[in-house]
Design a protein around this motif. Structure first.
Motif, PDB file in Angstrom:
ATOM      1  N   UNK A  67      54.525  52.903  -4.889  1.00 19.11           N
ATOM      2  CA  UNK A  67      55.057  54.052  -5.622  1.00 19.11           C
ATOM      3  C   UNK A  67      56.538  53.850  -5.874  1.00 19.11           C
ATOM      4  N   UNK A  68      56.948  53.962  -7.119  1.00 17.88           N
ATOM      5  CA  UNK A  68      58.363  54.021  -7.461  1.00 17.88           C
ATOM      6  C   UNK A  68      58.737  55.468  -7.697  1.00 17.88           C
ATOM      7  N   UNK A  69      59.726  55.958  -6.948  1.00 15.02           N
ATOM      8  CA  UNK A  69      60.084  57.380  -7.011  1.00 15.02           C
ATOM      9  C   UNK A  69      61.506  57.543  -7.540  1.00 15.02           C
ATOM     10  N   UNK A 103      42.396  56.919   0.003  1.00 14.31           N
ATOM     11  CA  UNK A 103      41.975  55.589  -0.411  1.00 14.31           C
ATOM     12  C   UNK A 103      41.690  54.625   0.740  1.00 14.31           C
ATOM     13  N   UNK A 104      42.128  54.969   1.956  1.00 19.81           N
ATOM     14  CA  UNK A 104      42.012  54.030   3.059  1.00 19.81           C
ATOM     15  C   UNK A 104      42.889  52.811   2.869  1.00 19.81           C
ATOM     16  N   UNK A 105      44.057  53.007   2.219  1.00 22.12           N
ATOM     17  CA  UNK A 105      44.939  51.895   1.890  1.00 22.12           C
ATOM     18  C   UNK A 105      46.352  52.150   2.405  1.00 22.12           C
ATOM     19  N   UNK A 106      47.098  51.086   2.706  1.00 26.32           N
ATOM     20  CA  UNK A 106      48.519  51.248   3.029  1.00 26.32           C
ATOM     21  C   UNK A 106      49.303  51.568   1.761  1.00 26.32           C
ATOM     22  N   UNK A 107      50.463  52.173   1.950  1.00 30.11           N
ATOM     23  CA  UNK A 107      51.293  52.549   0.815  1.00 30.11           C
ATOM     24  C   UNK A 107      52.725  52.067   1.042  1.00 30.11           C
ATOM     25  N   UNK A 108      53.357  51.633  -0.044  1.00 25.58           N
ATOM     26  CA  UNK A 108      54.767  51.244  -0.025  1.00 25.58           C
ATOM     27  C   UNK A 108      55.495  52.099  -1.054  1.00 25.58           C
ATOM     28  N   UNK A 109      56.639  52.661  -0.670  1.00 25.97           N
ATOM     29  CA  UNK A 109      57.392  53.560  -1.548  1.00 25.97           C
ATOM     30  C   UNK A 109      58.815  53.021  -1.683  1.00 25.97           C
ATOM     31  N   UNK A 110      59.340  53.030  -2.912  1.00 24.81           N
ATOM     32  CA  UNK A 110      60.679  52.526  -3.157  1.00 24.81           C
ATOM     33  C   UNK A 110      61.314  53.319  -4.296  1.00 24.81           C
ATOM     34  N   UNK A 305      55.079  42.375  -5.290  1.00 24.50           N
ATOM     35  CA  UNK A 305      56.092  41.888  -4.347  1.00 24.50           C
ATOM     36  C   UNK A 305      56.524  42.938  -3.338  1.00 24.50           C
ATOM     37  N   UNK A 306      56.483  44.229  -3.701  1.00 21.07           N
ATOM     38  CA  UNK A 306      56.854  45.255  -2.724  1.00 21.07           C
ATOM     39  C   UNK A 306      55.838  45.309  -1.588  1.00 21.07           C
ATOM     40  N   UNK A 307      54.570  45.291  -1.913  1.00 18.42           N
ATOM     41  CA  UNK A 307      53.545  45.331  -0.869  1.00 18.42           C
ATOM     42  C   UNK A 307      53.602  44.068  -0.018  1.00 18.42           C
ATOM     43  N   UNK A 308      53.849  42.921  -0.657  1.00 19.89           N
ATOM     44  CA  UNK A 308      54.000  41.687   0.117  1.00 19.89           C
ATOM     45  C   UNK A 308      55.196  41.775   1.057  1.00 19.89           C
ATOM     46  N   UNK A 309      56.282  42.396   0.574  1.00 22.54           N
ATOM     47  CA  UNK A 309      57.477  42.567   1.396  1.00 22.54           C
ATOM     48  C   UNK A 309      57.177  43.430   2.615  1.00 22.54           C
ATOM     49  N   UNK A 310      56.466  44.509   2.405  1.00 28.83           N
ATOM     50  CA  UNK A 310      56.101  45.386   3.509  1.00 28.83           C
ATOM     51  C   UNK A 310      55.203  44.643   4.500  1.00 28.83           C
ATOM     52  N   UNK A 311      54.265  43.890   3.996  1.00 31.31           N
ATOM     53  CA  UNK A 311      53.349  43.163   4.870  1.00 31.31           C
ATOM     54  C   UNK A 311      54.081  42.138   5.735  1.00 31.31           C
TER      55      UNK A 311
END
Length: 317
Positions: A67-69, A103-110, A305-311
């Motif tokens: 998510x881009x906020x 969704x049963x999914x991880x989330x990344x917010x930036x 790339x954001x989700x990869x960064x979080x992982x």
């Protein structure tokens, strides 16, 4: 990697299914920054499910949500920390729980501007460098920085992403951030009507009879209107000065310029490149100025790339 991506702006949200550097499906959801985020989440969830189905994907084939906020974000905890009057309940919304339950999914917010830079670095005009500053010129002015391949974030999550609030004039106009003479209050879309109406000779200009936006300003200047020419020159000078300040602050090799105003990048980029060459102290060489190439797709493509960064848990700045 496949991801669900949301670019949440003040007037609309764009949802997409992304795989690596490709957007498979996308949909714009009209919204309003005055609306509560909790009210919008069911619409976003329904839209994302439909897009995944349209792409022929089950949720088990997707690795996360990005998510881009349009505000300040604590990326480590996937929480919004400040909304600047948009989606005023967002700081109270637990997006991690929402993503897990829906969704049963991880989330990344930036922050949305940082996510756009990440997209350009991953799939657009920034692939050749790990040291980049990006300005976005439109309703507001954004400025974000990447140093040695890492987004600049800061202790309070606002480092590098407030480039539009660098001062262009110490005695200028009040800005909505509380500052005086910010680049945004001197040369942004929201400030343009005030700038034009206050310009000497405005009443006799062709601008007086039209909607005051950058598209009309540039066209009227092309037609030779003297007030439009002067205001356009003023805005480009402010943008160029802001670019120089960002370069001195963050030491990039590459300056990308995006946003709706870049429909006239043919005028803007050469002006700023020349200004940067003449008015920045970079003894190692000259910062290259390029237009961003992905447009509204940039924050969506920043999802992977954001989700990869979080992982990888590379969360330090």
């Amino acid at each position: 990697m496949r991801a669900l991506s949301i670019d949440l702006g003040g007037t609309h949200a764009t949802c997409a299914v992304v795989e690596d550097r490709t957007i498979h499906t996308s949909q714009v959801v009209p919204t309003d920054g005055d609306r509560k985020l909790r009210e919008l989440l069911p619409v976003l969830a329904e839209t994302l499910r439909k897009l995944a189905a349209d792409a022929g994907l089950g949720l088990g084939q997707i690795e996360g949500i990005a998510v881009g906020f349009c505000g300040l974000v604590d990326r480590k905890n996937a929480r919004v920390t400040s909304t600047n009057l948009k989606y005023t309940d967002a700081t109270e919304v637990d997006l991690k729980t929402w993503a897990a339950e829906e969704f049963g999914l991880p989330i990344a917010v930036e922050n949305d501007a940082r996510l756009a830079l990440l997209g350009e670095w991953y799939a657009g005009s920034g692939t050749s460098s790990n040291d980049i500053v990006m300005m976005t010129l439109g309703t507001g002015i954004g400025g974000v920085a990447m140093i040695d391949g890492r987004l600049l974030v800061g202790k309070h999550f606002q480092a590098g992403c407030l480039g539009g609030h660098l001062a262009a004039r110490f005695d200028g106009s009040p800005c909505n951030c509380g500052g005086i003479g910010c680049a945004e209050s001197e040369a942004s879309g929201w400030a343009l009507p005030r700038i034009c109406r206050g310009w000497p000779g405005f009443e006799s200009s062709s601008l007086a009879g039209m909607e005051l936006n950058f598209q009309n300003l540039f066209q009227t200047a092309d037609d030779g209107d003297l007030v439009a020419l002067a205001v356009r020159e003023h805005c480009i000078r402010v943008w160029a000065r802001t670019a120089a300040s960002l370069i001195h602050a963050y030491d990039p090799e590459l300056l990308l310029i995006g946003g709706g105003v870049m429909r006239r990048g043919d005028l803007i980029v050469p002006y700023i490149q020349q200004y940067v060459k003449e008015h920045t102290w970079t003894p190692w060489g000259t910062v290259q100025v390029r237009p961003a190439m992905l447009g509204d797709s940039a924050p969506l493509l920043g999802a992977v790339p954001l989700i990869e960064l979080i992982k990888r848990s590379e969360l330090d700045v």
